[in-house]
Motif scaffolding. Structure first.
Motif, PDB file in Angstrom:
ATOM      1  N   GLU A 116      11.269  17.158 -12.831  1.00  0.00           N
ATOM      2  CA  GLU A 116      12.627  17.408 -12.310  1.00  0.00           C
ATOM      3  C   GLU A 116      12.799  16.882 -10.880  1.00  0.00           C
ATOM      4  O   GLU A 116      13.872  16.413 -10.509  1.00  0.00           O
ATOM      5  CB  GLU A 116      13.021  18.893 -12.414  1.00  0.00           C
ATOM      6  N   ASP A 117      11.716  16.914 -10.063  1.00  0.00           N
ATOM      7  CA  ASP A 117      11.797  16.380  -8.695  1.00  0.00           C
ATOM      8  C   ASP A 117      12.026  14.866  -8.735  1.00  0.00           C
ATOM      9  O   ASP A 117      12.844  14.322  -7.996  1.00  0.00           O
ATOM     10  CB  ASP A 117      10.516  16.675  -7.916  1.00  0.00           C
ATOM     11  N   ALA A 118      11.284  14.191  -9.594  1.00  0.00           N
ATOM     12  CA  ALA A 118      11.418  12.728  -9.700  1.00  0.00           C
ATOM     13  C   ALA A 118      12.803  12.368 -10.229  1.00  0.00           C
ATOM     14  O   ALA A 118      13.438  11.409  -9.759  1.00  0.00           O
ATOM     15  CB  ALA A 118      10.335  12.172 -10.612  1.00  0.00           C
ATOM     16  N   LEU A 119      13.309  13.151 -11.179  1.00  0.00           N
ATOM     17  CA  LEU A 119      14.633  12.863 -11.745  1.00  0.00           C
ATOM     18  C   LEU A 119      15.739  13.096 -10.718  1.00  0.00           C
ATOM     19  O   LEU A 119      16.744  12.393 -10.710  1.00  0.00           O
ATOM     20  CB  LEU A 119      14.894  13.711 -12.993  1.00  0.00           C
ATOM     21  N   ARG A 120      15.518  14.093  -9.835  1.00  0.00           N
ATOM     22  CA  ARG A 120      16.507  14.348  -8.787  1.00  0.00           C
ATOM     23  C   ARG A 120      16.643  13.116  -7.872  1.00  0.00           C
ATOM     24  O   ARG A 120      17.738  12.725  -7.490  1.00  0.00           O
ATOM     25  CB  ARG A 120      16.080  15.578  -7.977  1.00  0.00           C
ATOM     26  N   LEU A 121      15.506  12.509  -7.561  1.00  0.00           N
ATOM     27  CA  LEU A 121      15.524  11.297  -6.739  1.00  0.00           C
ATOM     28  C   LEU A 121      16.239  10.171  -7.485  1.00  0.00           C
ATOM     29  O   LEU A 121      17.099   9.477  -6.926  1.00  0.00           O
ATOM     30  CB  LEU A 121      14.085  10.872  -6.388  1.00  0.00           C
ATOM     31  N   ALA A 122      15.901  10.035  -8.783  1.00  0.00           N
ATOM     32  CA  ALA A 122      16.536   8.981  -9.587  1.00  0.00           C
ATOM     33  C   ALA A 122      18.046   9.204  -9.659  1.00  0.00           C
ATOM     34  O   ALA A 122      18.839   8.261  -9.495  1.00  0.00           O
ATOM     35  CB  ALA A 122      15.928   8.957 -10.980  1.00  0.00           C
ATOM     36  N   ASP A 123      18.455  10.461  -9.849  1.00  0.00           N
ATOM     37  CA  ASP A 123      19.891  10.780  -9.933  1.00  0.00           C
ATOM     38  C   ASP A 123      20.599  10.481  -8.612  1.00  0.00           C
ATOM     39  O   ASP A 123      21.734   9.992  -8.594  1.00  0.00           O
ATOM     40  CB  ASP A 123      20.095  12.275 -10.274  1.00  0.00           C
ATOM     41  N   LEU A 156       5.070  10.032  -6.908  1.00  0.00           N
ATOM     42  CA  LEU A 156       6.129  10.331  -7.885  1.00  0.00           C
ATOM     43  C   LEU A 156       5.544  10.667  -9.259  1.00  0.00           C
ATOM     44  O   LEU A 156       6.119  11.450 -10.014  1.00  0.00           O
ATOM     45  CB  LEU A 156       7.098   9.142  -7.991  1.00  0.00           C
ATOM     46  N   LEU A 157       4.397  10.075  -9.565  1.00  0.00           N
ATOM     47  CA  LEU A 157       3.735  10.385 -10.840  1.00  0.00           C
ATOM     48  C   LEU A 157       3.242  11.828 -10.849  1.00  0.00           C
ATOM     49  O   LEU A 157       3.276  12.493 -11.876  1.00  0.00           O
ATOM     50  CB  LEU A 157       2.525   9.463 -11.013  1.00  0.00           C
ATOM     51  N   ARG A 158       2.818  12.275  -9.671  1.00  0.00           N
ATOM     52  CA  ARG A 158       2.210  13.616  -9.581  1.00  0.00           C
ATOM     53  C   ARG A 158       3.240  14.736  -9.519  1.00  0.00           C
ATOM     54  O   ARG A 158       2.998  15.831  -9.988  1.00  0.00           O
ATOM     55  CB  ARG A 158       1.315  13.678  -8.331  1.00  0.00           C
ATOM     56  N   VAL A 159       4.413  14.480  -8.919  1.00  0.00           N
ATOM     57  CA  VAL A 159       5.375  15.561  -8.711  1.00  0.00           C
ATOM     58  C   VAL A 159       5.994  15.992 -10.044  1.00  0.00           C
ATOM     59  O   VAL A 159       5.985  15.218 -11.010  1.00  0.00           O
ATOM     60  CB  VAL A 159       6.513  15.148  -7.724  1.00  0.00           C
ATOM     61  N   PRO A 160       6.545  17.221 -10.120  1.00  0.00           N
ATOM     62  CA  PRO A 160       7.172  17.657 -11.373  1.00  0.00           C
ATOM     63  C   PRO A 160       8.296  16.707 -11.780  1.00  0.00           C
ATOM     64  O   PRO A 160       8.960  16.124 -10.915  1.00  0.00           O
ATOM     65  CB  PRO A 160       7.746  19.037 -11.019  1.00  0.00           C
ATOM     66  N   LYS A 188       0.833  -1.201   0.000  1.00  0.00           N
ATOM     67  CA  LYS A 188       0.000   0.000   0.000  1.00  0.00           C
ATOM     68  C   LYS A 188       0.874   1.261   0.000  1.00  0.00           C
ATOM     69  O   LYS A 188       0.605   2.211  -0.745  1.00  0.00           O
ATOM     70  CB  LYS A 188      -0.890  -0.041   1.250  1.00  0.00           C
ATOM     71  N   SER A 189       1.913   1.246   0.841  1.00  0.00           N
ATOM     72  CA  SER A 189       2.823   2.406   0.890  1.00  0.00           C
ATOM     73  C   SER A 189       3.533   2.561  -0.447  1.00  0.00           C
ATOM     74  O   SER A 189       3.749   3.678  -0.926  1.00  0.00           O
ATOM     75  CB  SER A 189       3.871   2.223   1.986  1.00  0.00           C
ATOM     76  N   ALA A 190       3.927   1.422  -1.043  1.00  0.00           N
ATOM     77  CA  ALA A 190       4.635   1.459  -2.331  1.00  0.00           C
ATOM     78  C   ALA A 190       3.744   2.098  -3.384  1.00  0.00           C
ATOM     79  O   ALA A 190       4.190   2.931  -4.192  1.00  0.00           O
ATOM     80  CB  ALA A 190       5.031   0.051  -2.746  1.00  0.00           C
ATOM     81  N   GLN A 191       2.458   1.748  -3.348  1.00  0.00           N
ATOM     82  CA  GLN A 191       1.505   2.310  -4.315  1.00  0.00           C
ATOM     83  C   GLN A 191       1.368   3.827  -4.103  1.00  0.00           C
ATOM     84  O   GLN A 191       1.375   4.594  -5.058  1.00  0.00           O
ATOM     85  CB  GLN A 191       0.159   1.617  -4.109  1.00  0.00           C
ATOM     86  N   ARG A 192       1.302   4.231  -2.808  1.00  0.00           N
ATOM     87  CA  ARG A 192       1.150   5.662  -2.501  1.00  0.00           C
ATOM     88  C   ARG A 192       2.370   6.447  -2.983  1.00  0.00           C
ATOM     89  O   ARG A 192       2.261   7.504  -3.587  1.00  0.00           O
ATOM     90  CB  ARG A 192       0.966   5.831  -0.987  1.00  0.00           C
ATOM     91  N   MET A 193       3.559   5.892  -2.732  1.00  0.00           N
ATOM     92  CA  MET A 193       4.794   6.570  -3.165  1.00  0.00           C
ATOM     93  C   MET A 193       4.855   6.675  -4.690  1.00  0.00           C
ATOM     94  O   MET A 193       5.240   7.707  -5.232  1.00  0.00           O
ATOM     95  CB  MET A 193       6.026   5.805  -2.670  1.00  0.00           C
TER      96      MET A 193
END
Lengths: 244, 200
Positions: B37-44, B31-35, B22-27
């Motif tokens: 560049e924010d998601a890419l920063r996490l990936a980087d 991540l789908l909703r955030v801009p 459930k937490s994995a789904q929420r996260m």
């Protein structure tokens, strides 16, 4: 869903989440019980050091719908403080816990196993007694409780007893000592056979009151082999601490 | 139900410690909703930590780029005192006290006979070699107060003491702000053993 009281020995613990632990206990009245001790890893936990492996504790447990109970309260009956300060005694104690964990059945009380474990830990905690023979004696005694005690008074194959035959070896498949004519398996010295008979024949207290005999290593290897064959599982504790 | 990339992200997040489905789904939906560049920063950040983080060649703390960690590279640290810890996170805890100026050695675990963890699975050999070569005078066993670490501390003391090193262990006792009546017997007993004289 209910609260219940019991006494038990902590056999092992596993980390759970941020600050909890799963505590595996051998209890007097409910056999092996797995319970969650919430927040136990925090320094300000109400349980403090009470739920460390080997601790003998009095517990208030909550049994809910899940397989895991919840530890509500814990008080120490005996923390075996001397055992914890001496490496050979810690090693021996862990070997006892590992075997008790394997033998105990969940939610199935085995008072004799519980009392044998508490008794063995008390011997380990006595500074006047040598800890070296305790694991072997515990393994042999619990094998007897399991109905798998080795035959040591006569040849397990031909049935002849001393002085008609000389018992010289130990074979797991036959379940005990064998005479010179039937011999197979591991050779056993006369001294080790004598101690083996005393341990299984009601003189355990006297054996443990003396310094560990010279055949302790031989007996420990024999008892370990017999216990592993009974459990059909390779025991880790005694092997990994052998070189410490 | 989910698209393949979203399913893969939920599965990967669900493998993280303490994260359920459930937490994995929420996260994942967060991540789908955030801009972007924010998601890419996490990936980087994840890529960088995996590519650039290594173990310190001296103490096995986390380090960057295959060399030594910040503590071992700092010439001002006291080389005569080595603090032995289980995990790099313990270094962070000790550093927060601001009271230790020596070097560290991360054992990468503790003896756990029930799990089959013996000395050969730990960085014990490396510790013995280090303290011998670096002119260490004191080894502080900065151990968790549990059975595994008590056994590890006794084992290390047995190895180090014969060579003339001063081997010390953290004091064990009551937490600041705690109530005496709730202290367990083991902790209170050790606090009594380790009591100190008060200067008037």
């Amino acid at each position: 869903m209910s609260l219940f009281r019991d006494q038990g020995v902590v056999l092992r613990t596993y980390r759970l989440g941020e600050a909890d632990r799963i505590v595996v206990l051998l209890t007097q009245g409910h056999g092996k019980v797995r319970a969650v001790a919430k927040g136990v890893r925090r320094t300000n936990s109400k349980f403090g050091g009470r739920l460390e492996p080997m601790s003998h504790v009095s517990l208030l447990l909550w049994q809910g719908r899940s397989d895991l109970d919840i530890v509500n309260q814990a008080e120490v009956i005996d923390a075996y403080r001397f055992v914890r300060q001496d490496l050979p005694r810690v090693s021996a104690g862990l070997a006892l816990l590992e075997v008790a964990d394997r033998l105990a059945q969940e939610r199935h009380a085995d008072r004799r196993l519980y009392e044998t474990l508490v008794g063995a830990l008390r011997v380990l905690d006595d500074p006047a007694r040598d800890p070296a023979l305790v694991p072997a004696a515990f393994f042999l005694k619990t094998l007897v409780l399991e109905g798998a005690g080795p035959v040591v008074t006569a040849c397990a194959s031909c049935g002849l007893a001393e002085p008609e035959v000389e018992l010289v070896s130990f074979d797991l498949l036959e379940g005990g000592m064998l005479c010179r004519r039937c011999r197979r398996g591991r050779p056993v010295s006369a001294g080790a056979l004598e101690v083996l008979r005393q341990v299984l024949g009601g003189s355990l207290g006297a054996v443990l009151a003396r310094p560990a005999p010279g055949c302790t290593e031989e007996l420990t290897a024999l008892a370990l082999e017999a216990m592993e064959a009974h459990l059909d599982h390779r025991l880790r504790a005694l092997r990994s601490v052998a070189g410490l | 139900m989910y698209t393949a990339p979203l399913r893969a992200l939920i599965d990967e997040l669900g493998r993280l410690p303490g994260v359920g489905p459930k937490s994995a789904q929420r996260m994942a939906f967060h991540l789908l909703r955030v801009p972007t560049e924010d998601a890419l920063r996490l990936a980087d950040a994840i890529v960088a930590v995996k590519e650039r983080t290594t173990l310190c060649t001296r103490c096995f703390n986390v380090a960057e780029g295959g060399g030594m960690c910040a503590v071992c590279s700092d010439e001002r640290r006291d080389v005569t005192v080595t603090c032995v810890v289980e995990d790099p996170r313990d270094i962070v805890a000790v550093e927060r006290t601001g009271q230790f100026k020596g070097r560290y050695h991360v054992l990468q675990g503790a003896l756990n006979p029930l799990e089959g963890v013996g000395p050969e699975q730990l960085r014990v050999k490396e510790l013995l070699q280090r303290v011998d070569e670096e002119g260490t005078e004191e080894v502080i066993l900065c151990t968790n107060p549990n059975l595994e670490w008590e056994a590890t501390a006794m084992y290390l003391a047995k190895l180090l003491t014969p060579f003339g090193f001063r081997v010390t262990k953290l004091a064990s006792g009551l937490p600041v702000g705690g109530d005496l009546e709730y202290a367990d017997e083991l902790t209170l007993g050790r606090a009594l053993e380790g009591r100190r004289e008060l200067d008037a």
